[in-house]
Structure formats: C-alpha cells, structure tokens
Design a protein around this motif. Structure first.
Motif, short mmCIF file in Angstrom:
data_model
loop_
_atom_site.label_atom_id
_atom_site.label_comp_id
_atom_site.label_asym_id
_atom_site.label_seq_id
_atom_site.Cartn_x
_atom_site.Cartn_y
_atom_site.Cartn_z
N LEU A 143 0.84 -1.20 0.00
CA LEU A 143 0.00 0.00 0.00
C LEU A 143 0.87 1.26 0.00
O LEU A 143 0.63 2.21 -0.76
CB LEU A 143 -0.93 0.00 1.21
N GLY A 144 1.91 1.25 0.84
CA GLY A 144 2.83 2.38 0.86
C GLY A 144 3.55 2.54 -0.46
O GLY A 144 3.76 3.67 -0.95
N LEU A 145 3.94 1.43 -1.08
CA LEU A 145 4.64 1.50 -2.37
C LEU A 145 3.72 2.02 -3.47
O LEU A 145 4.16 2.79 -4.35
CB LEU A 145 5.18 0.12 -2.74
N ALA A 161 4.51 6.45 6.22
CA ALA A 161 3.70 5.96 7.33
C ALA A 161 3.29 4.51 7.12
O ALA A 161 3.44 3.67 8.03
CB ALA A 161 2.46 6.84 7.49
N PHE A 162 2.77 4.18 5.95
CA PHE A 162 2.30 2.81 5.70
C PHE A 162 3.45 1.81 5.72
O PHE A 162 3.34 0.73 6.31
CB PHE A 162 1.53 2.74 4.39
N ILE A 163 4.53 2.15 5.05
CA ILE A 163 5.68 1.25 5.05
C ILE A 163 6.29 1.16 6.45
O ILE A 163 6.69 0.08 6.90
CB ILE A 163 6.73 1.71 4.02
N PRO A 196 6.26 -2.65 13.50
CA PRO A 196 4.94 -2.94 14.04
C PRO A 196 4.83 -2.59 15.52
O PRO A 196 5.82 -2.56 16.25
CB PRO A 196 4.80 -4.46 13.83
N CYS A 197 3.60 -2.31 15.93
CA CYS A 197 3.37 -1.98 17.33
C CYS A 197 3.33 -3.25 18.18
O CYS A 197 3.23 -4.37 17.66
CB CYS A 197 2.07 -1.20 17.49
#
Length: 214
Positions: free
Chosen positions: A68-70, A102-104, A110-111
């Motif tokens: 999604l980030g890409l 942000a997405f990448i 990860p949290c």
C-alpha cells in the motif's frame, strides 16, 4: 529509441495509480478485518493488524502495509512532473510523502500487542512515526489547498483539502482519548477514508497537463 510519454499519458497513469492505491487500501482493510482472529475494525487501531506476535502479522505487513505504501509512493513519483504546485503548495506536495512512509513504517516497525503508547523500542519508533506522519500529512493537505488558481481548483476543492487536513488532526487526537477507545478503529478508518478521497481530488485537480484549460 523509446518516445517520452506525453503529459496527458503521464497524468492518466498517475490517476490510475491513485485509483489503484485507494482500491487496494480498501480491500486490504476489509480483508484484514475479516481474516484476523478476534480483530475488530471498530475498536482496534489499523496498526494492530500486524501487531508483533499476533496472528497473520507478517502477511499483513508484506501483503498489506508495504505494498500500500509502495503504491502511494508510485503515484507521487508518476504525478510529480504534472503536479501544478508552487510555493506553499509545493511544500504540501512534498509533505504527502509522509503517507507512504507511514504505511511502510507501520509494516516494518509494528506496534506491540494492543498498540499501547510507549513500550518496546519498536513501539516507541512506531509511535514516533505515527505522530510525525499524521501531522505532516495534515499540514501537507492544508498547504495543497493553496495550489495555484485554475478552473479545476475551485473554492470547494480548497475547502475540502483544508478541511481534510484539519480533520486528520481532530481524528488523530480523538482516537487517543480513553473515553472513545471503543470506536478508535472506526475513527482511524474515517481519517484514512478522507485521505483516500483527498488523494483522488488531488489526482483530478492539481495533477494535470501543463496548459490544460479544464
């Protein structure tokens, strides 16, 4: 020799990538909500889809957040040459790069389980990315509302972009309020839906061939 793509071809390609990005994001969120055991898209952060140690974490990272980030980065790259921005709106355009980051970043940092504020070093990095990119994205959209005058960049477009920027901040703060924890996932999804809508508005108004009258 391969001919250089025309401006209209580049703009069509950029708009196709904007649509692909929004469609992929929607599909990812819906499928992620369905297949992740015990997950609630209403009460849980989007980041919890790939929380450390949770089910389907690596699949959510490499089949969801990172692509999604890409896709979003690819839109910005393809659209760059035809983004009609200058001055403050040019800064706004560059600040949009905070969103693929942000997405990448969510994927690669990860949290912890439950996405608490603070915790492991990875959680601290995750929090830093979240705060920085939310505020950068909000400012970017607000500055894009100052794009140069053009028939496509109507007052309604300017108000919409500025409002989305403001709502980004309002929703970010709201989803951290303990009293609204039961709907924090929903609030975050509203923010991302607004981002997707703003992306399409930018692709069809600010991204256009040079000299286009309409």
């Amino acid at each position: 020799m391969t001919a250089e793509p025309t401006a209209s071809t580049r703009v069509r390609a950029a708009r196709a990538r904007a649509l692909a990005c929004v469609a992929f994001g929607l599909a990812f969120y819906v499928v992620g909500d369905i297949i992740k055991p015990g997950y609630s898209g209403v009460s849980q952060f989007i980041s919890e889809l790939n929380a450390s140690g949770s089910a389907w974490a690596w699949q959510m990272t490499w089949c969801g957040f990172v692509p999604l980030g890409l896709l979003l980065a690819l839109f910005l790259l393809v659209a760059q040459a035809d983004a009609r921005v200058r001055g403050a709106s040019r800064l706004g355009w560059w600040l949009l790069w905070s969103q693929p980051i942000a997405f990448i970043g969510v994927g690669l940092a990860p949290c912890d389980l439950g996405c608490p504020i603070g915790g492991s070093p990875m959680q601290v990095l995750h929090d830093l990315l979240g705060v920085t990119t939310y505020f950068a994205g909000a400012l970017g959209l607000g500055l894009l509302a100052l794009a140069p005058a053009h028939p496509r960049v109507t007052l309604a477009v300017r108000i919409f972009l500025a409002s989305v920027g403001a709502m980004f901040i309002v929703l970010f703060v709201a989803m951290l309020v303990p009293e609204w924890a039961a709907i924090r996932g929903l609030l975050q999804r509203v923010a991302d839906a607004l981002l997707g809508a703003a992306l399409l508005v930018v692709a069809w108004t600010i991204v256009r061939p040079e000299g286009a009258s309409r």
